[in-house]
Each structure stands twice: as structure tokens, then as C-alpha cells.
Design a protein around this motif. Sequence first.
Motif, mmCIF file in Angstrom:
data_model
loop_
_atom_site.group_PDB
_atom_site.id
_atom_site.type_symbol
_atom_site.label_atom_id
_atom_site.label_comp_id
_atom_site.label_asym_id
_atom_site.label_seq_id
_atom_site.Cartn_x
_atom_site.Cartn_y
_atom_site.Cartn_z
ATOM 1 N N GLY A 209 -9.792 -2.821 -0.113
ATOM 2 C CA GLY A 209 -9.963 -1.834 0.945
ATOM 3 C C GLY A 209 -9.356 -0.490 0.595
ATOM 4 N N GLU A 210 -8.154 -0.515 0.009
ATOM 5 C CA GLU A 210 -7.494 0.749 -0.312
ATOM 6 C C GLU A 210 -8.256 1.523 -1.380
ATOM 7 O OE1 GLU A 210 -3.200 2.716 -1.468
ATOM 8 O OE2 GLU A 210 -3.392 0.538 -1.353
ATOM 9 N N ARG A 211 -8.671 0.837 -2.440
ATOM 10 C CA ARG A 211 -9.426 1.526 -3.490
ATOM 11 C C ARG A 211 -10.723 2.116 -2.928
ATOM 12 N NH1 ARG A 211 -7.880 -2.962 -6.757
ATOM 13 N NH2 ARG A 211 -9.919 -3.923 -6.371
ATOM 14 N N SER A 212 -11.382 1.350 -2.073
ATOM 15 C CA SER A 212 -12.648 1.812 -1.514
ATOM 16 C C SER A 212 -12.463 3.011 -0.595
ATOM 17 C CB SER A 212 -13.324 0.668 -0.749
ATOM 18 O OG SER A 212 -14.503 1.120 -0.117
ATOM 19 N N VAL A 213 -11.485 2.952 0.299
ATOM 20 C CA VAL A 213 -11.311 4.056 1.247
ATOM 21 C C VAL A 213 -10.885 5.330 0.536
ATOM 22 C CG1 VAL A 213 -8.886 3.651 1.903
ATOM 23 C CG2 VAL A 213 -10.459 4.649 3.551
ATOM 24 N N ARG A 214 -10.099 5.209 -0.526
ATOM 25 C CA ARG A 214 -9.703 6.410 -1.266
ATOM 26 C C ARG A 214 -10.873 6.964 -2.084
ATOM 27 N NH1 ARG A 214 -4.762 7.633 -0.265
ATOM 28 N NH2 ARG A 214 -3.160 6.064 0.173
ATOM 29 N N ARG A 215 -11.790 6.100 -2.441
ATOM 30 C CA ARG A 215 -12.992 6.563 -3.129
ATOM 31 C C ARG A 215 -13.893 7.378 -2.197
ATOM 32 N NH1 ARG A 215 -17.276 2.031 -4.548
ATOM 33 N NH2 ARG A 215 -19.129 3.229 -4.028
ATOM 34 N N HIS A 216 -13.951 6.974 -0.927
ATOM 35 C CA HIS A 216 -14.871 7.604 0.014
ATOM 36 C C HIS A 216 -14.221 8.687 0.874
ATOM 37 C CE1 HIS A 216 -18.301 4.941 -0.676
ATOM 38 N NE2 HIS A 216 -17.454 3.923 -0.706
ATOM 39 N N MET A 217 -12.905 8.634 1.052
ATOM 40 C CA MET A 217 -12.232 9.544 1.971
ATOM 41 C C MET A 217 -11.099 10.292 1.281
ATOM 42 S SD MET A 217 -11.988 7.593 5.635
ATOM 43 C CE MET A 217 -13.427 7.542 6.701
ATOM 44 N N ASP A 218 -10.784 11.446 1.824
ATOM 45 C CA ASP A 218 -9.680 12.271 1.334
ATOM 46 C C ASP A 218 -8.486 12.032 2.244
ATOM 47 O OD1 ASP A 218 -8.087 14.144 0.128
ATOM 48 O OD2 ASP A 218 -9.085 15.878 1.026
ATOM 49 N N LEU A 219 -7.542 11.214 1.799
ATOM 50 C CA LEU A 219 -6.436 10.774 2.641
ATOM 51 C C LEU A 219 -5.103 10.962 1.929
ATOM 52 C CD1 LEU A 219 -8.007 7.402 3.815
ATOM 53 C CD2 LEU A 219 -7.827 9.476 5.188
ATOM 54 N N THR A 220 -4.060 11.232 2.704
ATOM 55 C CA THR A 220 -2.711 11.290 2.154
ATOM 56 C C THR A 220 -2.162 9.871 2.011
ATOM 57 O OG1 THR A 220 -1.639 11.388 4.314
ATOM 58 C CG2 THR A 220 -2.337 13.488 3.322
ATOM 59 N N ALA A 221 -1.065 9.747 1.299
ATOM 60 C CA ALA A 221 -0.443 8.429 1.117
ATOM 61 C C ALA A 221 -0.028 7.835 2.449
ATOM 62 C CB ALA A 221 0.762 8.544 0.196
ATOM 63 N N GLU A 222 0.438 8.696 3.375
ATOM 64 C CA GLU A 222 0.956 8.199 4.656
ATOM 65 C C GLU A 222 -0.150 7.771 5.618
ATOM 66 O OE1 GLU A 222 3.868 10.708 2.664
ATOM 67 O OE2 GLU A 222 1.804 11.100 3.308
ATOM 68 N N GLU A 223 -1.389 8.148 5.337
ATOM 69 C CA GLU A 223 -2.485 7.812 6.248
ATOM 70 C C GLU A 223 -3.035 6.408 6.031
ATOM 71 O OE1 GLU A 223 -5.075 11.559 7.472
ATOM 72 O OE2 GLU A 223 -4.629 11.597 5.310
ATOM 73 N N VAL A 224 -2.719 5.786 4.902
ATOM 74 C CA VAL A 224 -3.237 4.451 4.604
ATOM 75 C C VAL A 224 -2.104 3.437 4.704
ATOM 76 C CG1 VAL A 224 -4.425 3.012 2.922
ATOM 77 C CG2 VAL A 224 -4.983 5.445 3.081
ATOM 78 N N ILE A 225 -2.304 2.403 5.511
ATOM 79 C CA ILE A 225 -1.303 1.362 5.734
ATOM 80 C C ILE A 225 -1.887 0.019 5.318
ATOM 81 C CG2 ILE A 225 0.070 0.139 7.473
ATOM 82 C CD1 ILE A 225 0.061 2.761 9.102
ATOM 83 N N GLU A 226 -1.238 -0.644 4.363
ATOM 84 C CA GLU A 226 -1.702 -1.954 3.902
ATOM 85 C C GLU A 226 -1.088 -3.046 4.773
ATOM 86 O OE1 GLU A 226 -1.668 -4.767 -0.084
ATOM 87 O OE2 GLU A 226 -1.468 -2.581 -0.309
ATOM 88 N N VAL A 227 -1.948 -3.823 5.406
ATOM 89 C CA VAL A 227 -1.527 -4.803 6.403
ATOM 90 C C VAL A 227 -1.422 -6.212 5.820
ATOM 91 C CG1 VAL A 227 -2.216 -5.877 8.602
ATOM 92 C CG2 VAL A 227 -2.467 -3.408 8.284
ATOM 93 N N GLY A 228 -2.135 -6.479 4.724
ATOM 94 C CA GLY A 228 -2.161 -7.846 4.209
ATOM 95 C C GLY A 228 -2.872 -8.761 5.190
ATOM 96 N N ASN A 229 -2.205 -9.840 5.567
ATOM 97 C CA ASN A 229 -2.770 -10.790 6.539
ATOM 98 C C ASN A 229 -2.173 -10.653 7.930
ATOM 99 O OD1 ASN A 229 -4.482 -12.389 4.673
ATOM 100 N ND2 ASN A 229 -2.525 -12.908 3.732
ATOM 101 N N GLU A 230 -1.253 -9.693 8.115
ATOM 102 C CA GLU A 230 -0.456 -9.613 9.343
ATOM 103 C C GLU A 230 -1.111 -8.727 10.415
ATOM 104 O OE1 GLU A 230 2.356 -11.297 9.987
ATOM 105 O OE2 GLU A 230 2.162 -12.324 8.073
ATOM 106 N N TRP A 231 -2.327 -9.068 10.812
ATOM 107 C CA TRP A 231 -3.045 -8.224 11.772
ATOM 108 C C TRP A 231 -2.523 -8.383 13.196
ATOM 109 C CZ3 TRP A 231 -6.014 -4.402 10.150
ATOM 110 C CH2 TRP A 231 -6.435 -4.437 8.813
ATOM 111 N N GLY A 232 -2.166 -9.577 13.583
ATOM 112 C CA GLY A 232 -1.618 -9.770 14.924
ATOM 113 C C GLY A 232 -0.324 -8.996 15.109
ATOM 114 N N TYR A 233 0.559 -9.105 14.129
ATOM 115 C CA TYR A 233 1.826 -8.376 14.186
ATOM 116 C C TYR A 233 1.578 -6.876 14.220
ATOM 117 C CZ TYR A 233 6.103 -6.166 12.582
ATOM 118 O OH TYR A 233 7.180 -5.325 12.470
#
Length: 365
Positions: A209-233
Motif C-alpha cells: 500500500g505504501e509503495r503504491s500510494v507514493r507512486r500515485h500521490m504526492d505525500l509527506t512522510a507524516e501523511e502516511v501511517i502504516e497500520v499493519g493488522n491493527e485496524w480496530g485499534y
Amino acid sequence: MNETEGRWGYTTGACAAAAGKAALKSLLGVKTGLEEIEIPFPNEERHRLPVAFVKACDGGVSAGVVKDAGDDPDITNGALVTAHVVWCEDDDIRFAAGDGVGVVTKKGLSVPPGEPAINPGPREMIRTALREVTGRPVRITVSIAGGEDLAKETYNPRLGIEGGLSVLGTTGRVRPFSCKALQCSIACEMGVSRAAGVRFPVLVPGHIGERSVRRHMDLTAEEVIEVGNEWGYTLTEIKSYQSSEAPFEEILLWGHPGKLAKLAGDMWDTHSSRSGPAVDIVRKIAGGIVTEDLSPHLTTEGLFAALEEDARARLAGAVSGAIANACREKAGGKIDVSVVLVNMTGDLLGTDGKLKRWRWKSEKR
């Protein structure tokens, strides 16, 4: 402690506290009883940790404790945690980052920029252990062997923690296979994001997901949050932010349907051992949308790849909408949620929501 859960271990902070206490006792002239050091824990228990070495050096004393994380798959298990102590004059207890311990460079974490990445919980454990030995002002430098390389496998580079690992832990104990450390990292990452003024973060399950979104969008480091499997939390935390002075106003989920489709099925921990197959959710949503027989396809990747382009887009759009609705409800119903689904190579499958909010590098395709 439930013994059926496996063998518990000790946090890096507990190891630093034991090493620091051993070094400080030696600095005061104690020569014996340093092979094993007893320290207090926040729950008022006391535990004894073995000390690997104690030696005088650099105007003070260093001691080391080899971290035993028990049965938890901790990347620092077996690492040597060293504390070097010297007397100082201008403070109560001063903390410094040695080799392998990071330094904070961004706002939003539990310690300010410029400070060693030793969290408040471990600082208090270390302080309490040292104060059992003396009330004199002390500077303690904590090091973790190999920490700079190990940190590359953690969230630290994303959080703006440079040069090594963080010293974490609130209880001093490591519970086997606990998700607490990951949840702590996600909370820190969201704190950095909010402190940087981000109001429209992008949540990704992992590297695809991170590689793909950075390929398609212009985002800062702080705008992308890696959640792993912890979606409920993560969504529950986002819900709690909505009454704060720095709420997230809208979120975008971006990733592979093999993970994200599970959210539409009310599976908020998407780890494969703790959730069902995403392909079942996709097949259920596909009823009435596509006419093809999807039963032969055992994975979401294979299922979407087998569809014609128009059917693929319609189904992916419907799955995206179902994910967005489920996440919106999980986050309290007061925050807009958009979703982008991609395949294993990062190409767009389908979307749902107000995607003009984010900066695209080119037109969606």
C-alpha cells in the motif's frame, strides 16, 4: 501471569534500569553482588536480572544486560543493553543516547525533539532503580548493540527518530506475542502526524500500500501511517481524537483487498491467523454485481485478475464502498472515509470517496 501464554520477558527499559543500577553501585565502590540486580517494577513487583558485565570506563562505569524477551518475537531479543553512568552537577538524572539508541527529531512524541528516544515509562523505571542506590545527580547513557541497524526494521525512521531504537515499555515486562508494542508505534506515528498538522492521513496496511500510494500521490512522510493488522485499534484511536484540538478530518485507506476487504466483514485484526479469508467477503459483495462464477478463485488477487476491466472496476468500487462504510461506523460515524484498492503491483482496482482531497501526481487511471 498466565503461563499458558508462554514465557514472559523483560523490556529494553527494564534491562537499562538493571544495567544502570549495577553500574551505579559499582561507581559507589560496591564490588560484590553485581552478577544479578534486583529492580522495582511499576506494578510494585521486584525482579532480578542477570548482568553480563560491569567495568570502569570513560570517567564512570558501564554495565550490560542481555535482553531476554521471553517467547515474544521481539527484534531486540538477545541484544546487549548497556548503561554508562557518571556523576553530574546540573541535574537530578540526565538521560543520553548512546550507540544504537535514537534521538527524537519531530514533535508529537512523548519526549521532545533533541531528547534521547527513551519513553517516559522506561525513564521512570530507570530513575526509580537509580534512586535506590543514591540521591546524587547522575548522567546515564543507554546503548543498544546493533540498534542502528535494527531500527531500520521499525517505525522509527518514519517517526523522525534518528540513529537507533526507542527504549519502550510501560510495565517492564514483555508479554508473549503481544500487539502492545505495535499499537504503541501506531499511536506514536499518529501523534507525529497530528503534531505536523496533518488532517487527512492515508492509512496503509503495509509496504504494498505504501509503495503504491507514493507512486500515485504526492505525500509527506507524516501523511502516511502504516497500520499493519491493527485496524480496530487505529480506528478507535481516531474516534477518540475527534473531540480534541487536532482531530483527523478525513482518512483515506489505501491497500490490497486481501487485507482491506476483511474490514467490510467486521474483522478488525486482519492477521491471517486471527481472521478469515478476504476472498469470501469479496465473493459475497460480488452477488448481483458480476455474473462470472468466482468460486474457483482462492485469492482476491486471482479473483480480480480474472474479471474483465469493467466488471473489475464495478466490483472493486463496491468492495471499496463496503470497507468505507464499515470503517466510518467503527470510527464513530463522524469522519469521512475514502478507500482505494490496488493489486499486488500497485495498480488501481477501484475507489470510493472524495479522492480530490489528496494530491495526485497524475490523473487516476
